[in-house]
Design an enzyme around this catalytic site. Structure first.
Site, PDB file in Angstrom:
ATOM      1  N   ASN A  12       0.874  -1.177   0.000  1.00  0.00           N
ATOM      2  CA  ASN A  12       0.000   0.000   0.000  1.00  0.00           C
ATOM      3  C   ASN A  12       0.908   1.223   0.000  1.00  0.00           C
ATOM      4  O   ASN A  12       1.393   1.647   1.046  1.00  0.00           O
ATOM      5  CB  ASN A  12      -0.914  -0.016   1.230  1.00  0.00           C
ATOM      6  CG  ASN A  12      -1.955   1.086   1.210  1.00  0.00           C
ATOM      7  OD1 ASN A  12      -1.843   2.050   0.449  1.00  0.00           O
ATOM      8  ND2 ASN A  12      -2.965   0.968   2.055  1.00  0.00           N
ATOM      9  N   ARG A 103      -2.302  -1.925  -3.751  1.00  0.00           N
ATOM     10  CA  ARG A 103      -3.385  -0.953  -3.782  1.00  0.00           C
ATOM     11  C   ARG A 103      -3.089   0.028  -4.919  1.00  0.00           C
ATOM     12  O   ARG A 103      -2.011   0.619  -4.979  1.00  0.00           O
ATOM     13  CB  ARG A 103      -3.465  -0.186  -2.470  1.00  0.00           C
ATOM     14  CG  ARG A 103      -4.536   0.902  -2.486  1.00  0.00           C
ATOM     15  CD  ARG A 103      -4.340   1.883  -1.349  1.00  0.00           C
ATOM     16  NE  ARG A 103      -5.360   2.917  -1.346  1.00  0.00           N
ATOM     17  CZ  ARG A 103      -5.201   4.114  -0.798  1.00  0.00           C
ATOM     18  NH1 ARG A 103      -4.050   4.424  -0.221  1.00  0.00           N
ATOM     19  NH2 ARG A 103      -6.169   4.998  -0.820  1.00  0.00           N
ATOM     20  N   HIS A 191     -11.709   5.013  -2.190  1.00  0.00           N
ATOM     21  CA  HIS A 191     -11.734   4.286  -0.913  1.00  0.00           C
ATOM     22  C   HIS A 191     -12.527   2.991  -1.027  1.00  0.00           C
ATOM     23  O   HIS A 191     -13.052   2.467  -0.038  1.00  0.00           O
ATOM     24  CB  HIS A 191     -12.308   5.147   0.215  1.00  0.00           C
ATOM     25  CG  HIS A 191     -11.464   6.333   0.555  1.00  0.00           C
ATOM     26  ND1 HIS A 191     -11.979   7.599   0.735  1.00  0.00           N
ATOM     27  CD2 HIS A 191     -10.122   6.454   0.738  1.00  0.00           C
ATOM     28  CE1 HIS A 191     -10.995   8.441   1.006  1.00  0.00           C
ATOM     29  NE2 HIS A 191      -9.856   7.767   1.012  1.00  0.00           N
ATOM     30  N   ARG A 251      -6.462  18.134   1.333  1.00  0.00           N
ATOM     31  CA  ARG A 251      -7.220  18.314   0.087  1.00  0.00           C
ATOM     32  C   ARG A 251      -8.498  19.100   0.350  1.00  0.00           C
ATOM     33  O   ARG A 251      -9.108  18.988   1.411  1.00  0.00           O
ATOM     34  CB  ARG A 251      -7.552  16.953  -0.527  1.00  0.00           C
ATOM     35  CG  ARG A 251      -6.379  16.303  -1.227  1.00  0.00           C
ATOM     36  CD  ARG A 251      -6.694  14.883  -1.648  1.00  0.00           C
ATOM     37  NE  ARG A 251      -6.261  13.910  -0.652  1.00  0.00           N
ATOM     38  CZ  ARG A 251      -6.582  12.617  -0.675  1.00  0.00           C
ATOM     39  NH1 ARG A 251      -7.362  12.146  -1.636  1.00  0.00           N
ATOM     40  NH2 ARG A 251      -6.136  11.805   0.264  1.00  0.00           N
ATOM     41  N   GLU A 389      -8.018  -2.313   4.720  1.00  0.00           N
ATOM     42  CA  GLU A 389      -7.792  -2.297   3.283  1.00  0.00           C
ATOM     43  C   GLU A 389      -6.769  -3.340   2.863  1.00  0.00           C
ATOM     44  O   GLU A 389      -6.918  -3.999   1.824  1.00  0.00           O
ATOM     45  CB  GLU A 389      -7.331  -0.899   2.856  1.00  0.00           C
ATOM     46  CG  GLU A 389      -8.418   0.150   2.996  1.00  0.00           C
ATOM     47  CD  GLU A 389      -7.885   1.574   2.946  1.00  0.00           C
ATOM     48  OE1 GLU A 389      -8.253   2.300   2.012  1.00  0.00           O
ATOM     49  OE2 GLU A 389      -7.095   1.944   3.846  1.00  0.00           O
TER      50      GLU A 389
END
Length: 408
Positions: A12, A103, A191, A251, A389
């Site tokens: 990841n 990922r 996501h 962001r 994840e």
């Protein structure tokens, strides 16, 4: 780690970190049995190019490494990936990996599920770099590093966009000339690996809720919401890029396109605008203190409080919009770094939803990060579920690995 089971790595690669996890894959009892990869070890390097720190541990908690490095030694993702792979190789001597799952943030219109990586896949992912400039280049760096070191090793790309691939066209459209939609300029959502895991976990612990209308709040340095019906994504707050929707650590979230035009007319270059929107906005830009929610909650600065309040305001506002898409709300789930670990933020968001949805939090349960944090009389149950994840990447990679071996 047992050498009797195949081993896979999960990579990841983020904007300032590389995480690598090691999973053993027990043999399935039969062809249609569930695959349950088991975590064996985990390592990560944070602060790449700024203040590099390597940490690695086995699943039983035994520390393998915990060390800081000079910036020059871990100046980029290439160096970080080589170092962390070297450390974890100590635990892999008896069970070298048979596959690596990555990922990959943006899969565009071409990828609706995890895929085996080949030259064509890499070419398509390179074309998507402008849509995910903080993540896609680092995802590809890790893929290329593995190809250079072990060319024959099976690599699998697992996409953050894939879980949202079945959205209705109305949820994908941008109101631009239609030709741009046909060229792939559409709302994708992100996501997805986190949401896929939460959908799977919710089915295990509360199947009645999983079949209903659920909104999941993935709140971390990156933040978004996903509306699910019967465990499937029907809408997300993120769109073409990971800039849209909620304000995040650095962001901006949703922004009037006219503001971008104005910045350009004032003489800002495209690169400067990109840097501001991705790296200098959100909680960091509003507060002037930090992008880290923990630091903001600990701060007495008025703008820190303003940033937190705005974050909660926008999250509650978007939850309302997604509930309108679903036609109601049967459960609200918080996950990710802030969602699973910040009681004050959850409290602020739910307070704004109390009258609309009849949400009533149990203060004690919320402060202790329990699995269910709403009162028994809350019209909408509110849950806290940590996401995984990497575990989802391991599962998808194991499935493709088994398919690959079956065809060999």
């Amino acid at each position: 780690m047992s050498a009797t089971h195949p081993t896979i790595l999960v990579v990841n690669a983020g904007s300032s970190s590389v995480k690598v996890s090691v999973y053993a894959v027990p043999e399935a009892a039969h062809a249609n049995a569930d695959i349950n990869p088991v975590l064996s070890a985990h390592g990560q390097i944070e602060g790449i190019g700024v203040s590099p720190r390597l940490s690695a541990s086995m699943a039983d908690g035994r520390i393998v490494a915990d060390e800081r490095f000079p910036v020059a030694q871990v100046a980029d993702h290439d160096a970080a990936f080589r170092l962390i792979r070297l450390v974890l190789s100590i635990g892999l001597r008896d069970a070298p990996p048979v596959a690596i799952g990555h990922r990959v943030v943006h899969g565009g219109a071409d990828f609706s599920a995890a895929v085996k990586i080949d030259d064509d896949v890499i070419t398509k992912l390179e074309a998507l770099i402008p849509l995910a400039p903080l993540h896609q280049p680092h995802n590809l760096t890790a893929i290329r590093a593995v190809r250079a070191a072990v060319p024959a090793l099976l690599q699998v790309a697992c996409f953050d966009t894939a879980f949202h691939a079945g959205h209705d066209p109305l949820a994908q459209l941008l109101a631009l000339p239609y030709e741009y939609f046909e060229r792939g300029i559409r709302r994708y959502g992100f996501h997805g690996l986190s949401y896929e895991y939460i959908a799977r976990r919710l089915q295990q612990i509360a199947p009645d809720l999983a079949q209903g209308r659920v909104i999941v709040a993935h709140l971390g340095n990156g933040a978004s919401l996903c509306a699910m019906r019967d465990g499937r994504s029907v809408e997300s707050t993120m769109g073409l890029t990971a800039l849209d929707g909620l304000p995040m650590g650095t962001r901006c979230g949703a922004i009037d396109a006219g503001a971008i035009l104005w910045l350009s007319q004032q003489g800002m270059s495209t690169k400067d605008i990109e840097t501001m929107l991705y790296q200098e906005s959100g909680l960091k830009g509003l507060s002037g203190v930090s992008s880290d929610m923990r630091a903001l909650l600990a701060s007495d600065a008025p703008r820190a409080r303003l940033a937190i309040d705005f974050y909660a305001y926008r999250a509650a506002q978007e939850i309302g919009k997604l509930a309108a898409t679903l036609g109601g709300l049967d459960a609200l789930v918080f996950t990710a770094g802030i969602g699973a670990n910040s009681p004050p933020v959850r409290e602020k968001i739910c307070a704004r939803l109390a009258d609309l949805f009849g949400i009533s939090l149990d203060a004690g349960a919320n402060n202790e990060n329990r699995q269910r944090i709403s009162r028994d009389n809350s019209r909408v149950p509110v849950l806290v579920l940590p996401t995984d994840e990497e575990g989802m990447i391991a599962l998808n990679t194991a499935r493709i690995m088994m398919e690959h071996h079956a065809r060999a």
